[in-house]
Design an enzyme around this catalytic site. Structure first.
Site, PDB file in Angstrom:
ATOM      1  N   LYS A  53       0.838  -1.204   0.000  1.00  0.00           N
ATOM      2  CA  LYS A  53       0.000   0.000   0.000  1.00  0.00           C
ATOM      3  C   LYS A  53       0.868   1.248   0.000  1.00  0.00           C
ATOM      4  O   LYS A  53       0.644   2.174  -0.784  1.00  0.00           O
ATOM      5  CB  LYS A  53      -0.927  -0.006   1.231  1.00  0.00           C
ATOM      6  CG  LYS A  53      -2.013  -1.063   1.144  1.00  0.00           C
ATOM      7  CD  LYS A  53      -2.768  -1.256   2.454  1.00  0.00           C
ATOM      8  CE  LYS A  53      -3.754  -2.412   2.326  1.00  0.00           C
ATOM      9  NZ  LYS A  53      -4.456  -2.752   3.564  1.00  0.00           N
ATOM     10  N   GLN A  97      -4.566  -1.212   9.875  1.00  0.00           N
ATOM     11  CA  GLN A  97      -4.451  -2.532   9.253  1.00  0.00           C
ATOM     12  C   GLN A  97      -5.029  -3.605  10.175  1.00  0.00           C
ATOM     13  O   GLN A  97      -4.682  -3.679  11.356  1.00  0.00           O
ATOM     14  CB  GLN A  97      -2.969  -2.826   8.941  1.00  0.00           C
ATOM     15  CG  GLN A  97      -2.729  -4.140   8.229  1.00  0.00           C
ATOM     16  CD  GLN A  97      -3.334  -4.175   6.823  1.00  0.00           C
ATOM     17  OE1 GLN A  97      -3.260  -3.221   6.068  1.00  0.00           O
ATOM     18  NE2 GLN A  97      -3.944  -5.302   6.467  1.00  0.00           N
ATOM     19  N   ASP A 120     -10.974   3.192   4.102  1.00  0.00           N
ATOM     20  CA  ASP A 120     -11.381   1.794   3.911  1.00  0.00           C
ATOM     21  C   ASP A 120     -12.894   1.677   3.746  1.00  0.00           C
ATOM     22  O   ASP A 120     -13.397   0.621   3.356  1.00  0.00           O
ATOM     23  CB  ASP A 120     -10.957   0.955   5.130  1.00  0.00           C
ATOM     24  CG  ASP A 120      -9.625   0.261   4.925  1.00  0.00           C
ATOM     25  OD1 ASP A 120      -9.273  -0.004   3.758  1.00  0.00           O
ATOM     26  OD2 ASP A 120      -8.943  -0.018   5.924  1.00  0.00           O
TER      27      ASP A 120
END
Ligand code: NAP
Length: 305
Positions: A53, A97, A120
Site C-alpha cells: 500500500k 491494518q 477503507d
C-alpha cells in the site's frame, strides 16, 4: 474462449488516472494527499500488505507514513493515536491494518476513525452512506470489482447477481454496490440451503468465501460472469492435484505452494463467459481503490470537490 478480466490492466488504468489528481491537490493545497497507516505488532502478512500500500502511494506521489505501535499497545493508547491522526490536517486517509491483536477492541478503534478520513469505508457512517446510495468512501475490494466490470463493459443492470459471503469488508458492500447498479442481488452464506442451485441462477457470481476452490462446475451457470475474490494458499500436493490442471503442478513442485481463489480455476475457465483469474484478477484492484479513496478524501477536504 471466456474473457479473462485482467485486474492488473485495470489497476494500471486507475493508477494513471490518480496521478493528475494528486498533482491537482498539490497545486491547489500546497501539499499532496496524505495517507497514514497504522500497523500494530509484527504480523508478517500485514507487513506485506502495508508495504504494498505504501509503495503504491509513494509511486503516485501521495504522502504516506506507517506508524508501528507494538502488539502490547492498549485499546486506550491506540484510540489516542487514532485521535491524533484525526486532528492532523495533512492526513486525508487513516488506515488501521486488520487484524488487530486479540486484546484490542477492534470495533471501538474502527469507530474512532473520523468518517471523513475512513479510506477503507468501514465506519458505520460510511456503511450507511453506501446503503442509502449517498457519496462516500466505498470498501476498496468491492468498489474495485465494480470498476473492473464497468471497464470491461459487463452489463450489470437487470442481471441476476449472486454474492457468496456476507462479510462487512467484501460480501455486504459488494451486494449494495451491485444493487445500486440495478442488479437483482441474492446474498448467500454458510447457512444458505442448496448453495449450488442458488449460485446457478447467477448471471454474475461473486465468490468471497475464503475456502479454496469451493465453487465448482455445479455452481456455475454456463456463460455466467464469475468474480473470484478469494485468496487462498495451497501447500498440499494432493489438494493441488484436485484443484489444478496437471500443467500447473510443475509450478507447485517448484515453489511448494500455489495461490487459488474460492472458485475452481479449471471449471471457471470452462464454463463462464468471463472471469477474474487468481492471482491477477480482483487482488490488484484493492490497493488502487484505496489510493482513489485517499485522493477523493483529499479533494473533499481541500475544497476541490
Ligand atoms: P470472511 O469474513 O471470513 O467471510 C466469509 C464469508 O463466507 C462469510 O459470510 C461466511 O458465511 C461465508 N462462508 C464460509 N463458508 C461458507 C460455505 N461453506 N458456504 C457458503 N458460505 C460460506 O471473509 P472475507 O474477509 O469476506 O474474505 C473472503 C475471501 O476473500 C478470503 O479468501 C479473503 O482472503 C479474500 N479477500 C480478498 C481480497 C482481495 O483484495 N482480493 C480482499 C478481501 C478479502 P457466514 O457469514 O455464515 O459465516
Amino acid at each position: 474462449m471466456p474473457l479473462i478480466l485482467d485486474g492488473n490492466r485495470v489497476r494500471d488504468e486507475i493508477k494513471s488516472e490518480c496521478r493528475p489528481r494528486v498533482e491537482r491537490v498539490l497545486a491547489h493545497a500546497g501539499r499532496p494527499p496524505g495517507l497514514s497507516v497504522v500497523l500494530v505488532g509484527d504480523n508478517p502478512a500485514s507487513q506485506v500488505y502495508v508495504r504494498s500500500k505504501t509503495k503504491t502511494a509513494g509511486e503516485l506521489g501521495i504522502y504516506n507514513e506507517t506508524i508501528t505501535p507494538p502488539a502490547s499497545i492498549t485499546t486506550e493508547e491506540l484510540l489516542a493515536l487514532v485521535n491524533e491522526l484525526n486532528n492532523r490536517p495533512e492526513v486525508d486517509g487513516i488506515l488501521v491494518q486488520l487484524p488487530l491483536p486479540k486484546h484490542i477492541d477492534e470495533q471501538r478503534i474502527l469507530l474512532a476513525v473520523s468518517p471523513e478520513k475512513d479510506v477503507d469505508g468501514f465506519h458505520p457512517c460510511n456503511v450507511g452512506r453506501l446503503a442509502t446510495g449517498r457519496p462516500g468512501p466505498r470498501s476498496c475490494t468491492p468498489a474495485g470489482i465494480i470498476e473492473l466490470l464497468k471497464r470491461y463493459e459487463i452489463p450489470i443492470a437487470g442481471k441476476q447477481a449472486v454474492v457468496v459471503g456476507r462479510s462487512d469488508i467484501v460480501g455486504k458492500p459488494m451486494s449494495f454496490l451491485l444493487l445500486h447498479e440495478n442488479a437483482t442481488v441474492t446474498i448467500c452464506h454458510s447457512k444458505t440451503r442448496d448453495l449450488p442451485a442458488v449460485c446457478r441462477t447467477a448471471d454474475i457470481l461473486v465468490a468471497a468465501i475464503g475456502r479454496p476452490a469451493m465453487v465448482t462446475a455445479d455452481f456455475i451457470r454456463p456463460g455466467a460472469v464469475v468474480v473470484d475474490v478469494g485468496i487462498n494458499r495451497i501447500t498440499n500436493r494432493a489438494e493441488a492435484e484436485r484443484i489444478f490442471d496437471p500443467s500447473r503442478l510443475a509450478d507447485f513442485d517448484k515453489r511448494g505452494t500455489l495461490l487459488v481463489g474460492d472458485v475452481n480455476p479449471v471449471d471457471m475457465a470452462h464454463i463462464s463467459s468471463a472471469y477474474t483469474p487468481v492471482p491477477g484478477g480482483v487482488g490488484p484492484l484493492t490497493i488502487a481503490m484505496l489510493m482513489k479513496n485517499t485522493i477523493e478524501s483529499a479533494e473533499r477536504r481541500t475544497g476541490l470537490c
